[in-house]
Design a protein around this motif. Sequence first.
Motif: not given
Length: 97
Positions: A44-45, A48, A52, A60-61
Amino acid sequence: MGDPDAGRKHLQLFRAVGIDAEVRAEVLALPPGHPYLRLPLQMAAGLKPKLQTFVDPSELKQLIANAENELKDPNRWGTTFTLLQSWGRTGHTGGNK
Protein backbone atom coordinates in the motif's frame (compact mmCIF):
# COMPACT_ATOMS: atom_id res chain seq x y z
CA MET A 1 1.42 -3.54 -14.13
CA GLY A 2 1.50 -7.33 -14.49
CA ASP A 3 -1.39 -9.72 -14.64
CA PRO A 4 -2.14 -10.95 -11.10
CA ASP A 5 -4.03 -13.91 -12.62
CA ALA A 6 -1.26 -14.97 -15.00
CA GLY A 7 -0.55 -18.17 -13.07
CA ARG A 8 -4.11 -19.35 -13.61
CA LYS A 9 -3.55 -19.24 -17.36
CA HIS A 10 -0.36 -21.33 -17.43
CA LEU A 11 -1.96 -24.72 -18.03
CA GLN A 12 -3.96 -23.38 -20.96
CA LEU A 13 -0.89 -21.68 -22.44
CA PHE A 14 1.31 -24.77 -22.05
CA ARG A 15 -1.30 -27.06 -23.58
CA ALA A 16 -1.88 -24.66 -26.48
CA VAL A 17 1.72 -25.29 -27.60
CA GLY A 18 1.66 -29.03 -26.98
CA ILE A 19 3.26 -29.18 -23.54
CA ASP A 20 1.91 -31.72 -21.04
CA ALA A 21 1.66 -29.41 -18.03
CA GLU A 22 1.25 -29.69 -14.30
CA VAL A 23 0.49 -27.04 -11.71
CA ARG A 24 0.92 -26.83 -7.95
CA ALA A 25 -0.55 -24.25 -5.58
CA GLU A 26 0.81 -23.26 -2.19
CA VAL A 27 -0.70 -21.11 0.55
CA LEU A 28 0.95 -20.80 3.94
CA ALA A 29 -0.71 -19.93 7.23
CA LEU A 30 1.15 -17.07 8.93
CA PRO A 31 1.12 -17.08 12.74
CA PRO A 32 0.58 -13.92 14.78
CA GLY A 33 3.56 -11.59 14.59
CA HIS A 34 4.93 -13.06 11.35
CA PRO A 35 6.66 -10.27 9.37
CA TYR A 36 4.90 -11.22 6.10
CA LEU A 37 1.59 -10.15 7.65
CA ARG A 38 2.79 -6.59 7.00
CA LEU A 39 3.25 -7.18 3.26
CA PRO A 40 -0.10 -5.64 2.23
CA LEU A 41 0.81 -2.48 4.18
CA GLN A 42 4.20 -2.33 2.48
CA MET A 43 2.52 -2.72 -0.89
CA ALA A 44 0.00 0.00 0.00
CA ALA A 45 2.87 2.37 0.78
CA GLY A 46 4.53 1.66 -2.55
CA LEU A 47 1.27 1.93 -4.47
CA LYS A 48 -0.07 4.96 -2.60
CA PRO A 49 -0.24 7.29 -5.63
CA LYS A 50 -2.13 4.68 -7.67
CA LEU A 51 -4.43 3.75 -4.77
CA GLN A 52 -5.35 7.41 -4.29
CA THR A 53 -6.84 7.40 -7.80
CA PHE A 54 -9.41 4.87 -6.50
CA VAL A 55 -9.82 5.94 -2.85
CA ASP A 56 -9.91 9.38 -1.27
CA PRO A 57 -6.54 10.07 0.46
CA SER A 58 -8.18 10.47 3.87
CA GLU A 59 -10.04 7.17 3.45
CA LEU A 60 -6.83 5.41 2.37
CA LYS A 61 -5.07 6.77 5.45
CA GLN A 62 -7.88 5.42 7.65
CA LEU A 63 -7.81 2.01 5.94
CA ILE A 64 -4.06 1.75 6.53
CA ALA A 65 -4.49 2.79 10.17
CA ASN A 66 -7.23 0.14 10.58
CA ALA A 67 -4.90 -2.51 9.13
CA GLU A 68 -2.09 -1.41 11.46
CA ASN A 69 -4.47 -1.78 14.42
CA GLU A 70 -5.54 -5.26 13.29
CA LEU A 71 -1.90 -6.35 13.15
CA LYS A 72 -1.45 -5.27 16.78
CA ASP A 73 -3.91 -7.99 17.81
CA PRO A 74 -1.73 -10.73 19.35
CA ASN A 75 -4.11 -13.36 17.92
CA ARG A 76 -4.09 -12.03 14.35
CA TRP A 77 -2.98 -14.61 11.82
CA GLY A 78 -3.17 -14.59 8.04
CA THR A 79 -2.22 -16.37 4.86
CA THR A 80 0.20 -15.74 2.04
CA PHE A 81 -0.91 -15.06 -1.48
CA THR A 82 -1.62 -18.21 -3.46
CA LEU A 83 1.60 -19.11 -5.21
CA LEU A 84 1.36 -21.19 -8.38
CA GLN A 85 4.17 -23.25 -9.85
CA SER A 86 3.78 -24.63 -13.37
CA TRP A 87 5.98 -27.03 -15.30
CA GLY A 88 5.66 -29.34 -18.24
CA ARG A 89 7.25 -31.65 -20.79
CA THR A 90 7.08 -31.93 -24.49
CA GLY A 91 7.03 -35.26 -26.26
CA HIS A 92 10.64 -34.64 -27.39
CA THR A 93 13.20 -36.34 -25.14
CA GLY A 94 16.35 -35.04 -26.83
CA GLY A 95 19.03 -36.98 -28.67
CA ASN A 96 18.94 -38.18 -32.27
CA LYS A 97 15.98 -40.05 -33.69
